[in-house]
Design an enzyme around this catalytic site. Structure first.
Site, PDB file in Angstrom:
ATOM      1  N   PHE A  88     107.215  47.551   3.263  1.00  0.00           N
ATOM      2  CA  PHE A  88     107.711  46.185   3.454  1.00  0.00           C
ATOM      3  C   PHE A  88     108.898  45.833   2.566  1.00  0.00           C
ATOM      4  O   PHE A  88     109.154  44.667   2.286  1.00  0.00           O
ATOM      5  CB  PHE A  88     106.586  45.168   3.227  1.00  0.00           C
TER       6      PHE A  88
ATOM      7  N   THR B 242     105.259  51.498  10.907  1.00  0.00           N
ATOM      8  CA  THR B 242     105.950  50.689  11.900  1.00  0.00           C
ATOM      9  C   THR B 242     105.894  51.287  13.306  1.00  0.00           C
ATOM     10  O   THR B 242     106.043  50.572  14.279  1.00  0.00           O
ATOM     11  CB  THR B 242     107.423  50.547  11.482  1.00  0.00           C
TER      12      THR B 242
ATOM     13  N   ASN C 285     108.035  49.838  22.840  1.00  0.00           N
ATOM     14  CA  ASN C 285     106.607  50.104  22.950  1.00  0.00           C
ATOM     15  C   ASN C 285     105.856  48.807  22.651  1.00  0.00           C
ATOM     16  O   ASN C 285     105.736  48.406  21.497  1.00  0.00           O
ATOM     17  CB  ASN C 285     106.218  51.210  21.950  1.00  0.00           C
ATOM     18  N   PRO C 286     105.359  48.134  23.693  1.00  0.00           N
ATOM     19  CA  PRO C 286     104.720  46.826  23.491  1.00  0.00           C
ATOM     20  C   PRO C 286     103.507  46.874  22.558  1.00  0.00           C
ATOM     21  O   PRO C 286     103.159  45.867  21.968  1.00  0.00           O
ATOM     22  CB  PRO C 286     104.287  46.416  24.902  1.00  0.00           C
ATOM     23  N   LYS C 287     102.901  48.057  22.434  1.00  0.00           N
ATOM     24  CA  LYS C 287     101.718  48.147  21.578  1.00  0.00           C
ATOM     25  C   LYS C 287     102.097  48.184  20.088  1.00  0.00           C
ATOM     26  O   LYS C 287     101.586  47.399  19.290  1.00  0.00           O
ATOM     27  CB  LYS C 287     100.912  49.402  21.941  1.00  0.00           C
TER      28      LYS C 287
ATOM     29  N   GLN D 171     103.554  45.068  14.995  1.00  0.00           N
ATOM     30  CA  GLN D 171     104.554  44.582  14.043  1.00  0.00           C
ATOM     31  C   GLN D 171     104.505  43.067  13.932  1.00  0.00           C
ATOM     32  O   GLN D 171     104.531  42.508  12.843  1.00  0.00           O
ATOM     33  CB  GLN D 171     105.958  44.992  14.522  1.00  0.00           C
TER      34      GLN D 171
ATOM     35  N   LYS E  15     116.757  45.844  19.336  1.00  0.00           N
ATOM     36  CA  LYS E  15     117.171  45.027  18.185  1.00  0.00           C
ATOM     37  C   LYS E  15     116.329  45.273  16.941  1.00  0.00           C
ATOM     38  O   LYS E  15     116.812  45.089  15.830  1.00  0.00           O
ATOM     39  CB  LYS E  15     117.095  43.549  18.549  1.00  0.00           C
TER      40      LYS E  15
ATOM     41  N   GLU F 231     110.735  42.322  10.879  1.00  0.00           N
ATOM     42  CA  GLU F 231     110.735  41.131  10.030  1.00  0.00           C
ATOM     43  C   GLU F 231     110.642  39.812  10.790  1.00  0.00           C
ATOM     44  O   GLU F 231     110.156  38.814  10.251  1.00  0.00           O
ATOM     45  CB  GLU F 231     111.999  41.132   9.145  1.00  0.00           C
TER      46      GLU F 231
HETATM   47 MO1  MOS Z   1     112.540  45.505   4.676  1.00  0.00          MO
HETATM   48  S1  MOS Z   1     112.274  44.021   3.253  1.00  0.00           S
HETATM   49  O1  MOS Z   1     114.263  45.588   4.660  1.00  0.00           O
HETATM   50  O2  MOS Z   1     111.861  46.944   4.096  1.00  0.00           O
END
Ligand code: MOS
Length: 750
Positions: free
Chosen positions: A246, A473, A636-638, A643, A706, A710
């Protein structure tokens, strides 16, 4: 490209390895003769180390050496050598550099022993004598001393606010409708499940293999080579799995430096892990103070935006974020004044944490918009639609795509927003006040140059690799999907490898740019491989020798001419006919800057929240939440849904739970453990729902991706705050919204 796997909700390809425990993390790679380090941290915020008392620690069975600033081997002289890819302007912190203490918790000594337990016990016996100096850790006591941030290399990625336009102060004063306030965010610390650790394998003189918890294996490789004067090729950093990061793993942390230092000095393999308490000793999301003053005319059109932000930084680096720009990116206004300043304090440099700056700045913004709508007697969704823009007014560029209106529509529908009584305190459930609130969010859609390599073997299996990262991720999975579709293959025949500095170059994995960046690299590598396949096929079978790349298709039965649908030539046959029994293609995935530069590229979200507030106890419970996200093509919608769900959970945490509490008498965070640093538990998380509004965006990249690491977090805290206002009629602007603030007590009862 076939569209067989991209866009499908495919389960993680690394899922089985993770749930069965075969996935190995940095502190789990064992080698014979491994030694163990343990760090001692300073207990003062500023001053000098006068004396270490090491005798008792040295006497512990198994202790090999104790490192302090007094005996540590020398490393690079120049500050520049310590600057990693994510270093802000300033001089990076160097562990055990000299006797100076610059923050409480700073690593000051390290014991190396035969076992972890011996090292830990010995470390507990070390006492330190200090000369304490005056220090300052309180942002709010020194707001008027804040100054403009220094510029540096990283400033291009984190632009400061644009020049003011019009006269936002004056127009605000004369506005028919006004809203604004002050907003205070506390410090947050990174607490991913996996602790920071480095296992440094000594491979002989000046040669190391390092298993590290990082979001950038190449970043760590360059850092270690620069700092310790090693050849890049002799430093290999491996990080196949990351247990959450993160942003905490964007920069090399001190355990990497110290483990490498000890390994090179002892000529032995060394592991250094942090403990949970030490996760509070290397950086944090900074405390901030913000102020907004927004004005609208009688029809509800915004005429003035004033947004000021002050963040804390350390004495040695200017850590900056984009905090205030979002206001005029999301809302048009003829008058806008955006200001951002820093206050250096005697603390560790702050560091990026999921949606750094975005989660900070959008909170005051979206509360102020809610207040403006309320004062204009308008529905908050209608108010946002009235002030909708397709132009980013901080740069006067069009958005490459922005399906935010559709996010509002779909999320509001599903939530049942039309049944909301706009009057605060008007809705109840049993003995609780019910609040319905909403907010919208924005995050950048960036892309970085990244390399990937595609290797097709004679058995017809494909391996694609890049030194990028999967911190949970879904990178492994989505990259396998992309590669399979470009080559027309089955996913079972495709393996994606990552997290190794020996692999083709990848930047740090952050800013939500990995899917777009690595995805484009995988595309480039696969397109290169396609060309090679066609060329080789032309040598084998006549019709392919005259064919152009557009005349053929790449399918699960091999290479085929589009036109007369002749017999396909299988990849196995083509590759088997090569001398190397292998076809390779390594390519750089470049951002299409010529296309991109005319636009602002961003993701958007709309969040609708229901809270129940028990006023007697000040308890806020988020009973349901819907997030609609517009983030280009969803690969990938899953994994994408995961996320966003993660961002929503963190949003609840940020809004209601998380805060590192500083005792300014000692400059120390006092709740530096997981029993007192509050995070949500299962009982705090109820109905969460995610909607994706797909965008067909040809500007961002060919894949239309995109990124979504975050955006799931950004709008959640203001949506919850707005729901609390709707429930109670009370604005709580400071985060987290704890019971005492809801009950209107200034300080908690003790
Ligand atoms: Mo994210 S805060 O750019 O790993």
């Amino acid at each position: 490209m076939q569209q067989k796997f991209v866009g499908q909700p495919i389960s993680r390809v690394d899922g089985e390895a993770k749930v069965t425990g075969s996935a190995k993390y940095a502190a789990e790679f064992n080698v014979p003769g491994l030694r163990y380090g343990y760090v001692v941290n300073s207990t003062i915020a500023k001053g000098k180390i006068v004396k270490f008392n090491l005798e008792n620690a040295m006497a512990v069975h198994g202790v090999i050496k104790i490192y302090t600033h007094e005996n540590r081997p020398s490393t690079a002289w120049l500050s520049l050598n310590y600057a990693d890819m994510d270093a802000p302007p300033g001089k990076p912190f160097i562990p055990m550099h000299n006797n100076k203490i610059v923050y409480n918790g700073q690593p000051i000594a390290m014991v190396v022993a035969d076992t972890f337990e011996q090292a830990r016990y010995a470390a507990s016996l070390i006492t330190v004598e200090y000369e304490v100096e005056d220090f300052e850790t309180d942002l709010h006591a020194h707001l008027n001393e804040a100054r403009k941030p220094k510029k540096g290399l990283a400033s291009a990625l984190k632009p400061g606010p644009p020049k003011p336009k019009g006269d936002a102060d004056k127009v605000f004063e004369s506005s028919a409708i006004k809203a604004g306030g002050t907003f205070v965010h506390g410090v947050e610390h990174h607490n991913p499940m996996e602790l920071f650790a480095s296992t440094v394998v000594f491979e002989g003189d000046k040669k190391l293999t390092i298993y590290d918890k990082t979001q950038g294996s190449v970043n760590c490789q360059l850092y270690v080579a620069n700092v310790f004067g090693l050849h890049f090729k002799d430093v290999r950093v491996i990080s196949p799995y990351v247990g959450g990061a993160f942003g905490s793993g964007l920069r090399p942390n001190y355990q990497l430096f110290l483990a490498v230092m000890a390994s090179l000095d002892l000529k032995q393999s060394v592991r250094l892990s942090m403990n949970r308490h030490q996760m509070f000793t290397f950086g944090h999301r900074p405390a901030t103070y913000q102020q907004t003053k927004f004005g609208a005319d009688g029809t509800g059109k915004i005429q003035a935006i004033n947004h000021e932000g002050i963040g804390e930084t350390s004495q040695y680096e200017d850590y900056t974020e984009i905090v205030v720009n979002w206001s005029n990116m999301m809302y048009p206004s003829p008058n806008a004044k955006l200001q951002y300043k820093l206050l250096p304090l005697d603390m560790a440099s702050p560091m990026d944490m999921r949606a750094p700056g975005g989660a900070t700045g959008v909170h005051p913004l979206e509360i102020t918009i809610d207040e403006l709508a309320f004062n204009a007697k308008m529905d908050p969704v209608a108010f946002r639609l009235l002030n909708f823009t397709d132009v980013d007014e901080t740069t006067d560029k069009l958005y490459s795509s922005k399906e935010l209106k559709e996010c509002f529509r779909q999320a509001a529908d599903k939530f049942g927003w039309k049944d909301r009584n706009p009057e605060p305190r008007s809705m109840r459930r049993d003995n609780k006040l019910l609040g319905w609130g909403m907010a919208s969010g924005i995050w950048e859609a960036m892309q970085m140059p990244t390399r990937a390599e595609a290797i097709l073997n004679a058995d017809g299996k494909l391996t694609v690799r890049s030194a990028t990262c999967d911190m949970g991720t879904g990178t492994y999975t989505i990259m396998s999907q992309i590669a399979a579709d470009f080559m027309g293959m089955d996913m079972a025949d495709v393996t994606f490898e990552l997290g190794d500095s020996d692999m083709p170059f990848a930047p740090i994995s952050g800013g939500s740019f990995t899917a777009a960046s690595t995805g484009t690299a995988v595309q480039a590598a696969c397109l290169g491989l396609q060309k090679k396949l066609l060329k080789k096929a032309g040598k084998l079978v006549a019709p392919f020798s005259d064919a152009d790349i557009d005349d053929v298709e790449f399918t699960d039965s091999g290479l085929r001419l589009k036109k007369n649908g002749g017999k396909p030539l299988s990849y196995k046959e083509i590759v088997s006919a090569t001398k190397e029994k292998q076809l390779k293609s390594k390519n750089m995935g470049w951002p299409n800057v010529m296309k991109q530069r005319k636009y602002t590229r961003a993701t958007h979200s709309a969040v609708f929240v229901e809270v129940e507030v028990d006023e007697d106890f000040g308890i806020v419970k988020v009973t349901r939440m819907i997030t609609a996200v517009a983030a280009g093509k969803i690969l990938n919608p899953k994994t994408a849904r995961s996320q966003i769900l993660g961002g929503m959970v963190w949003g609840i945490s940020k809004a209601l739970r998380e805060e590192s509490v500083m005792d300014h008498r000692f400059g120390k965070f006092v709740n530096d453990n997981l029993s007192e640093y509050h995070i949500p538990v299962n009982a705090d998380i109820n109905e969460l729902d995610v909607i994706f509004v797909e965008e067909d965006d040809k500007i961002v990249n060919d894949l239309g991706v995109k990124g979504l690491g975050e955006i799931g977090l950004v709008a959640v805290p203001p949506a919850i705050a707005n729901a609390v206002f709707h429930a109670t009629g009370k604005r709580v602007n400071d985060l987290p919204i704890t019971m005492d603030k809801v009950m209107d007590r200034v300080a908690p009862l003790v």
